[in-house]
Structure formats: structure tokens, C-alpha cells
Design an enzyme around this catalytic site. Structure first.
Site, PDB file in Angstrom:
ATOM      1  N   TYR A  77      44.780-122.108 -54.029  1.00  0.00           N
ATOM      2  CA  TYR A  77      44.209-122.920 -52.943  1.00  0.00           C
ATOM      3  C   TYR A  77      43.704-124.285 -53.437  1.00  0.00           C
ATOM      4  O   TYR A  77      43.386-125.149 -52.633  1.00  0.00           O
ATOM      5  CB  TYR A  77      43.038-122.196 -52.244  1.00  0.00           C
ATOM      6  CG  TYR A  77      43.322-120.814 -51.725  1.00  0.00           C
ATOM      7  CD1 TYR A  77      44.629-120.338 -51.586  1.00  0.00           C
ATOM      8  CD2 TYR A  77      42.288-119.943 -51.376  1.00  0.00           C
ATOM      9  CE1 TYR A  77      44.885-119.053 -51.121  1.00  0.00           C
ATOM     10  CE2 TYR A  77      42.539-118.665 -50.903  1.00  0.00           C
ATOM     11  CZ  TYR A  77      43.833-118.221 -50.787  1.00  0.00           C
ATOM     12  OH  TYR A  77      44.072-116.955 -50.335  1.00  0.00           O
ATOM     13  N   ASN A 104      48.315-107.991 -52.295  1.00  0.00           N
ATOM     14  CA  ASN A 104      49.718-107.869 -51.879  1.00  0.00           C
ATOM     15  C   ASN A 104      50.499-106.853 -52.704  1.00  0.00           C
ATOM     16  O   ASN A 104      51.696-107.031 -52.940  1.00  0.00           O
ATOM     17  CB  ASN A 104      50.405-109.247 -51.935  1.00  0.00           C
ATOM     18  CG  ASN A 104      49.744-110.237 -51.004  1.00  0.00           C
ATOM     19  OD1 ASN A 104      49.631-109.975 -49.810  1.00  0.00           O
ATOM     20  ND2 ASN A 104      49.251-111.353 -51.547  1.00  0.00           N
ATOM     21  N   GLU A 160      30.451-117.406 -34.685  1.00  0.00           N
ATOM     22  CA  GLU A 160      30.985-116.308 -33.859  1.00  0.00           C
ATOM     23  C   GLU A 160      31.463-115.151 -34.756  1.00  0.00           C
ATOM     24  O   GLU A 160      31.176-113.984 -34.495  1.00  0.00           O
ATOM     25  CB  GLU A 160      32.166-116.889 -33.079  1.00  0.00           C
ATOM     26  CG  GLU A 160      32.691-116.055 -31.949  1.00  0.00           C
ATOM     27  CD  GLU A 160      33.851-116.803 -31.268  1.00  0.00           C
ATOM     28  OE1 GLU A 160      33.650-117.935 -30.775  1.00  0.00           O
ATOM     29  OE2 GLU A 160      34.955-116.250 -31.251  1.00  0.00           O
TER      30      GLU A 160
HETATM   31  P1  NAD Z   1      42.722-115.907 -40.312  1.00  0.00           P
HETATM   32  O1  NAD Z   1      43.374-114.686 -39.786  1.00  0.00           O
HETATM   33  O2  NAD Z   1      41.355-115.859 -40.841  1.00  0.00           O
HETATM   34  O3  NAD Z   1      42.859-116.997 -39.154  1.00  0.00           O
HETATM   35  C1  NAD Z   1      42.483-118.317 -39.355  1.00  0.00           C
HETATM   36  C2  NAD Z   1      42.806-119.084 -38.071  1.00  0.00           C
HETATM   37  O4  NAD Z   1      42.029-118.549 -37.008  1.00  0.00           O
HETATM   38  C3  NAD Z   1      42.449-120.541 -38.195  1.00  0.00           C
HETATM   39  O5  NAD Z   1      43.419-121.287 -37.472  1.00  0.00           O
HETATM   40  C4  NAD Z   1      41.080-120.626 -37.517  1.00  0.00           C
HETATM   41  O6  NAD Z   1      40.851-121.897 -36.972  1.00  0.00           O
HETATM   42  C5  NAD Z   1      41.200-119.567 -36.451  1.00  0.00           C
HETATM   43  N1  NAD Z   1      39.903-118.948 -36.115  1.00  0.00           N
HETATM   44  C6  NAD Z   1      38.945-118.503 -36.970  1.00  0.00           C
HETATM   45  N2  NAD Z   1      37.918-117.971 -36.298  1.00  0.00           N
HETATM   46  C7  NAD Z   1      38.215-118.076 -34.990  1.00  0.00           C
HETATM   47  C8  NAD Z   1      37.546-117.721 -33.797  1.00  0.00           C
HETATM   48  N3  NAD Z   1      36.352-117.125 -33.814  1.00  0.00           N
HETATM   49  N4  NAD Z   1      38.150-117.972 -32.606  1.00  0.00           N
HETATM   50  C9  NAD Z   1      39.362-118.571 -32.561  1.00  0.00           C
HETATM   51  N5  NAD Z   1      40.057-118.938 -33.657  1.00  0.00           N
HETATM   52  C10 NAD Z   1      39.489-118.700 -34.864  1.00  0.00           C
HETATM   53  O7  NAD Z   1      43.750-116.554 -41.380  1.00  0.00           O
HETATM   54  P2  NAD Z   1      43.887-116.789 -42.932  1.00  0.00           P
HETATM   55  O8  NAD Z   1      43.182-117.982 -43.365  1.00  0.00           O
HETATM   56  O9  NAD Z   1      45.355-116.695 -43.200  1.00  0.00           O
HETATM   57  O10 NAD Z   1      43.194-115.514 -43.636  1.00  0.00           O
HETATM   58  C11 NAD Z   1      41.840-115.488 -43.994  1.00  0.00           C
HETATM   59  C12 NAD Z   1      41.660-115.617 -45.501  1.00  0.00           C
HETATM   60  O11 NAD Z   1      42.380-114.590 -46.178  1.00  0.00           O
HETATM   61  C13 NAD Z   1      42.238-116.906 -46.106  1.00  0.00           C
HETATM   62  O12 NAD Z   1      41.456-118.042 -45.825  1.00  0.00           O
HETATM   63  C14 NAD Z   1      42.325-116.531 -47.559  1.00  0.00           C
HETATM   64  O13 NAD Z   1      41.045-116.619 -48.164  1.00  0.00           O
HETATM   65  C15 NAD Z   1      42.801-115.083 -47.455  1.00  0.00           C
HETATM   66  N6  NAD Z   1      44.277-114.959 -47.566  1.00  0.00           N
HETATM   67  C16 NAD Z   1      44.783-114.328 -48.656  1.00  0.00           C
HETATM   68  C17 NAD Z   1      46.156-114.178 -48.790  1.00  0.00           C
HETATM   69  C18 NAD Z   1      46.684-113.458 -49.994  1.00  0.00           C
HETATM   70  O14 NAD Z   1      47.897-113.524 -50.247  1.00  0.00           O
HETATM   71  N7  NAD Z   1      45.848-112.769 -50.741  1.00  0.00           N
HETATM   72  C19 NAD Z   1      47.039-114.695 -47.833  1.00  0.00           C
HETATM   73  C20 NAD Z   1      46.489-115.337 -46.722  1.00  0.00           C
HETATM   74  C21 NAD Z   1      45.110-115.457 -46.591  1.00  0.00           C
END
Ligand code: NAD
Length: 292
Positions: free
Chosen positions: A75, A162, A263
């Protein structure tokens, strides 16, 4: 290694000096991992946030009571994430910081060590949890090196991300220290029910990435979830995160929007019934967002 021994210099400092008196912090559920350490069940992710965005999002999250923060070498925001922790003035031992080894830093023993050392430098010299971001050809070598870092007191816990059940068992065969958790894609359209049981049978907790479907797939507009949300006076995002907590899953939603950050943590004051949990379970389509 137990949390209280992990930051020996800070252990014993009064928690009263921090803002830890909010009801959210008191209500935050913790899970105990196989090595005896404790992890908050809800945290914030910083994927796709540039350094400044990560700093702002983590700063806001900390104010609202988040203590688990999920970053990664991939990141490119470890330093800014940690700066937000330092600037909060809250004792370091109250936080649970995760980073992940990027497999593209894993081509040799030297590259693995160099990248782990860079993460240590970025994150203040000790890290609560280091994961292998996804399986790769040298991951068994990486695991042995990460075990050394645990023995040297640099990492408190180590885990995976993963990993399929088969890939997890491959690591378990060579592990002296068991992975404490596996971070996988998990949300109502990909709820991984039988697989989660397989991980848990091995003593490995499950942490949900993209718990809100990463804003894709229309998950937050799903009518079943929306109806349940309406019945509780909550949002769809809150219902999904509550479903994670009640399943015993650790969850790490990401947001830059202060209203959403608030939220997402305001979910300790309602409970989904067994029937509502089953309705959400029934939405599963095994629909993975990414092919990892
Ligand atoms: P997420 O499922 O947390 O969704 C994020 C999206 O949802 C953003 O567009 C955000 O603006 C929106 N959102 C957040 N809260 C909201 C709310 N209350 N109402 C409406 N919309 C809302 O997606 P993510 O970032 O892919 O996953 C979370 C975390 O998981 C990442 O930031 C990262 O730290 C981790 N991650 C890890 C891997 C991995 O391979 N290990 C892959 C993806 C993500």
C-alpha cells in the site's frame, strides 16, 4: 509472546492518560489468538489510500476508537499510518498494527529481510502482526524468517493472507509458530462458510478483507440487507459489519469519509437475530471480487 511483554518500556503506563474512556472502546470486542495475544475485532484498512489520505483516515479513526490498523508494504503508506498513531498521543501498546510482506519483495532471503526491516523502521521498531500478503514460491522461506523475527521480539504475531485451506496446511507443516490468522476476502456475497470452519479447525482466526465488497457489486444496496438495516435503524454497512462480529470474524472496513468511519464503528449497540444472520448467510454467491 503476550501483549504486556511486547512493549516492555510502555507496559504499566496508565491507560487513563489516553482518550480510552469512550463507550465504543469499552464495548470493542477482542478475540484471543492462538499465541495468546488479543486483537480488536474491528479495525480500519488503508488500501488504496495515498500517504496523506491514510494519515487523515487513521487519525480520524483513532479519535473514534479504532485501535486495529491494517496496512501493507504494497500500500506504500506504512510510514504515514504510523505517524497518525504517534501523533494521536495514545500509548503505542493500545494499538494493534498489521502489515503484510509483499511477495514481490520475496525473491531472495536478503530481499525478504530487507523489506521486513524497512517495515519495522516505518512502523516504529515493533509490529503486532505481519502477514504474508498472498502465497508465493518462497513463502516457506519467508515464514521461517518471520518466525525468527518473532523470536527476536520484533514481531508479536505472524499470519497469512489469501491462503486456501491447502496452502495453509502447507505452511502449517513447516511452521514452528502457527499462523494466528488468515486474512481473506469475505462479505455477504462471498461468505466462505465451509472454508472458515476449515481455518478455525486449525486454530487460525479469519479476518475479512473488503468486508463491504469494496464498494463494488452493489452489496450496500442489497434489498435483504437494506430491510434488516431499516428494522434496526442502521445502515447496510453497519449490518454487514455486525454480521462479521457475530460470526467471530475480525473485520477491517476502509473509508476516507469521517461520517462513514463513525458509522462503521457504531455497531456495538444492536444485535442481529439468528433469523437475520441466516437471511444474510443466504445471500452468498461465492462471488469473489478478485482472483487472488
Ligand atoms: P471495503 O469493503 O472496506 O470497502 C471500501 C469502500 O466502501 C470504499 O469505497 C468506502 O468509501 C466505502 N465505504 C466504507 N464505509 C462505508 C459506509 N459506512 N457506507 C458506505 N460506503 C462505505 O474495501 P477494501 O478497502 O477493499 O477492504 C478493507 C481493507 O481490507 C483494505 O483497506 C485493506 O486494509 C484490506 N484488504 C486486504 C487485501 C488482502 O489481499 N489482504 C485485499 C483488499 C483489502
Amino acid at each position: 509472546m503476550k501483549l504486556k511483554h511486547f512493549f516492555p518500556l510502555l507496559a504499566g503506563i496508565s491507560l487513563g492518560a489516553s482518550v480510552s474512556a469512550t463507550s465504543i472502546e469499552k464495548d470493542m470486542p477482542y478475540l484471543t489468538l492462538s499465541d495468546g495475544s488479543r486483537i480488536p475485532q474491528l479495525g480500519c484498512g488503508v488500501w488504496e489510500l495515498n500517504g496523506q489520505e491514510a494519515y487523515k483516515s487513521v487519525t480520524e479513526s483513532i479519535k473514534l476508537g479504532y485501535r486495529l490498523i491494517d496496512t501493507a508494504q504494497y500500500y506504500r503508506n506504512e510510514r504515514e499510518t504510523y505517524q497518525a498513531v504517534l501523533d494521536s498521543g495514545i500509548p503505542r501498546e493500545e494499538f494493534y498494527i498489521t502489515t503484510k510482506l509483499n511477495p514481490s519483495n520475496g525473491s531472495s532471503e536478503k530481499n525478504i529481510r530487507d523489506s521486513l526491516d524497512r517495515s519495522l523502521k516505518n512502523l516504529g521498531g515493533k509490529i503486532d502482526l505481519v502477514l504474508i500478503h498472498w502465497p508465493f514460491s518462497n513463502d516457506e522461506m519467508a515464514w521461517r524468517i518471520m518466525e525468527e523475527y518473532v523470536q527476536e521480539g520484533k514481531f508479536k504475531s505472524i499470519g497469512l493472507s489469501n491462503y486456501s485451506p491447502e496452502a495453509l496446511r502447507r505452511i502449517l507443516k513447516i511452521a514452528k509458530i502457527k499462523p494466528v490468522l488468515n486474512q481473506v476476502e469475505l462479505h455477504p456475497y462471498n461468505s466462505k462458510y465451509p472454508t472458515v470452519v476449515e481455518y478455525e479447525k486449525e486454530g487460525v482466526k479469519v479476518e475479512a478483507w473488503s468486508p463491504l465488497g469494496a464498494g463494488r457489486q452493489g452489496l450496500l444496496r442489497d434489498p435483504v440487507i437494506a430491510d434488516i438495516a431499516k428494522a434496526h435503524g442502521k445502515s447496510s454497512a453497519q449490518v454487514i459489519l455486525r454480521w462479521d462480529l457475530q460470526r467471530g470474524i475480525i473485520t477491517i472496513p476502509r473509508s476516507k469519509n469521517p461520517a462513514h468511519i463513525k458509522e462503521n464503528i457504531s455497531i456495538m449497540d444492536f444485535h442481529l437475530s439468528d433469523e437475520e444472520m441466516k437471511q444474510i448467510d443466504a445471500l452468498n454467491r461465492d462471488d469473489a471480487l478478485w482472483d487472488i
